[in-house]
Write a protein that holds these residues in place. Structure first.
Motif, PDB file in Angstrom:
ATOM      1  N   UNK A  46      53.402  62.180 -78.497  1.00  0.00           N
ATOM      2  CA  UNK A  46      52.832  63.395 -77.905  1.00  0.00           C
ATOM      3  C   UNK A  46      51.824  63.122 -76.802  1.00  0.00           C
ATOM      4  N   UNK A  47      51.688  61.872 -76.383  1.00  0.00           N
ATOM      5  CA  UNK A  47      50.802  61.572 -75.259  1.00  0.00           C
ATOM      6  C   UNK A  47      51.491  61.994 -73.959  1.00  0.00           C
ATOM      7  N   UNK A  48      50.689  62.283 -72.955  1.00  0.00           N
ATOM      8  CA  UNK A  48      51.211  62.717 -71.672  1.00  0.00           C
ATOM      9  C   UNK A  48      50.690  61.796 -70.573  1.00  0.00           C
ATOM     10  N   UNK A  49      50.948  62.149 -69.340  1.00  0.00           N
ATOM     11  CA  UNK A  49      50.489  61.390 -68.183  1.00  0.00           C
ATOM     12  C   UNK A  49      49.578  62.276 -67.348  1.00  0.00           C
ATOM     13  N   UNK A  50      48.407  61.749 -66.993  1.00  0.00           N
ATOM     14  CA  UNK A  50      47.472  62.466 -66.134  1.00  0.00           C
ATOM     15  C   UNK A  50      47.384  61.690 -64.824  1.00  0.00           C
ATOM     16  N   UNK A  51      47.931  62.247 -63.762  1.00  0.00           N
ATOM     17  CA  UNK A  51      48.030  61.517 -62.495  1.00  0.00           C
ATOM     18  C   UNK A  51      46.676  61.204 -61.871  1.00  0.00           C
ATOM     19  N   UNK A  52      45.609  61.876 -62.302  1.00  0.00           N
ATOM     20  CA  UNK A  52      44.298  61.590 -61.705  1.00  0.00           C
ATOM     21  C   UNK A  52      43.514  60.511 -62.451  1.00  0.00           C
ATOM     22  N   UNK A  53      43.939  60.139 -63.670  1.00  0.00           N
ATOM     23  CA  UNK A  53      43.191  59.121 -64.420  1.00  0.00           C
ATOM     24  C   UNK A  53      44.050  57.971 -64.927  1.00  0.00           C
ATOM     25  N   UNK A  54      45.337  58.150 -65.093  1.00  0.00           N
ATOM     26  CA  UNK A  54      46.205  57.125 -65.676  1.00  0.00           C
ATOM     27  C   UNK A  54      46.805  56.267 -64.576  1.00  0.00           C
ATOM     28  N   UNK A  55      46.281  55.076 -64.415  1.00  0.00           N
ATOM     29  CA  UNK A  55      46.745  54.180 -63.358  1.00  0.00           C
ATOM     30  C   UNK A  55      47.987  53.431 -63.815  1.00  0.00           C
ATOM     31  N   UNK A  56      48.795  52.971 -62.873  1.00  0.00           N
ATOM     32  CA  UNK A  56      50.012  52.256 -63.264  1.00  0.00           C
ATOM     33  C   UNK A  56      49.940  50.765 -62.941  1.00  0.00           C
ATOM     34  N   UNK A  57      48.943  50.094 -63.506  1.00  0.00           N
ATOM     35  CA  UNK A  57      48.869  48.644 -63.395  1.00  0.00           C
ATOM     36  C   UNK A  57      49.995  47.991 -64.185  1.00  0.00           C
ATOM     37  N   UNK A  58      50.519  48.699 -65.158  1.00  0.00           N
ATOM     38  CA  UNK A  58      51.595  48.154 -65.991  1.00  0.00           C
ATOM     39  C   UNK A  58      52.923  48.717 -65.490  1.00  0.00           C
TER      40      UNK A  58
END
Length: 172
Positions: A46-58
């Motif tokens: 149930x987790x989501x993605x927040x484009x302003x805080x979740x960076x895609x280093x992985x």
């Protein structure tokens, strides 16, 4: 209101609450605190993605949960262990989670993130260790992502796990 209407309304309300809840630490601002010697149960379900805080280093982020910890007066290295990984076995769901340790100059502002570990990814027990000694009395963040990479995968990994932090930079 008739009894059957009331039961129907209560059932729909209960379904809505259960079906549309997000993980409590789904956003950086609600990071769950890690303390040495105190393992926690975690989940990307149930987790989501927040484009302003979740960076895609992985990998490409889409189901992200957050943890934080504060180093002691000495600082040094830490290790974050992920054990007892249990994935949704539907083949359209990812079977790997990613994790990375960040230092941030401004909490939850993506442009201020500095990675302090490599991105580690696995579908079985694994650890993330700080690449350099962490500063004393400083808050660091651990971002965990349910990966959505792989043949036939269309959904982010839904994974339950145990997370625990240890090392000379955190007091038990």
């Amino acid at each position: 209101m008739k009894l059957y209407q009331l039961l129907l309304l209560c059932s729909f309300t209960m379904f809505s609450v259960i079906s549309f809840t997000q993980a409590a630490n789904d956003d950086c601002i609600n990071s769950e605190r890690l303390c040495a010697g105190q393992p926690l149960q975690g989940s990307t379900t149930d987790a989501t993605f927040n484009s302003s805080t979740d960076d895609n280093f992985c990998t490409i982020n889409s189901a992200t949960v957050w943890y934080l910890f504060t180093t002691n007066d000495v600082g040094g290295n830490v290790t974050v262990d992920f054990t007892n990984l249990t994935f949704n076995t539907d083949p359209t769901y990812g079977q790997v989670i990613d994790a990375i340790i960040f230092n941030v100059t401004t909490p939850c502002v993506e442009t201020s993130y500095t990675p302090y570990s490599t991105c580690e990814s696995d579908g079985v027990d694994f650890s993330v260790t700080s690449a350099v000694a962490l500063l004393p009395n400083t808050t660091y963040y651990v971002m965990i992502n349910g990966s959505n990479v792989g043949g036939g995968v269309t959904n982010s990994a839904e994974c339950d796990f145990q997370i625990e932090i240890s090392g000379p930079a955190v007091d038990a």
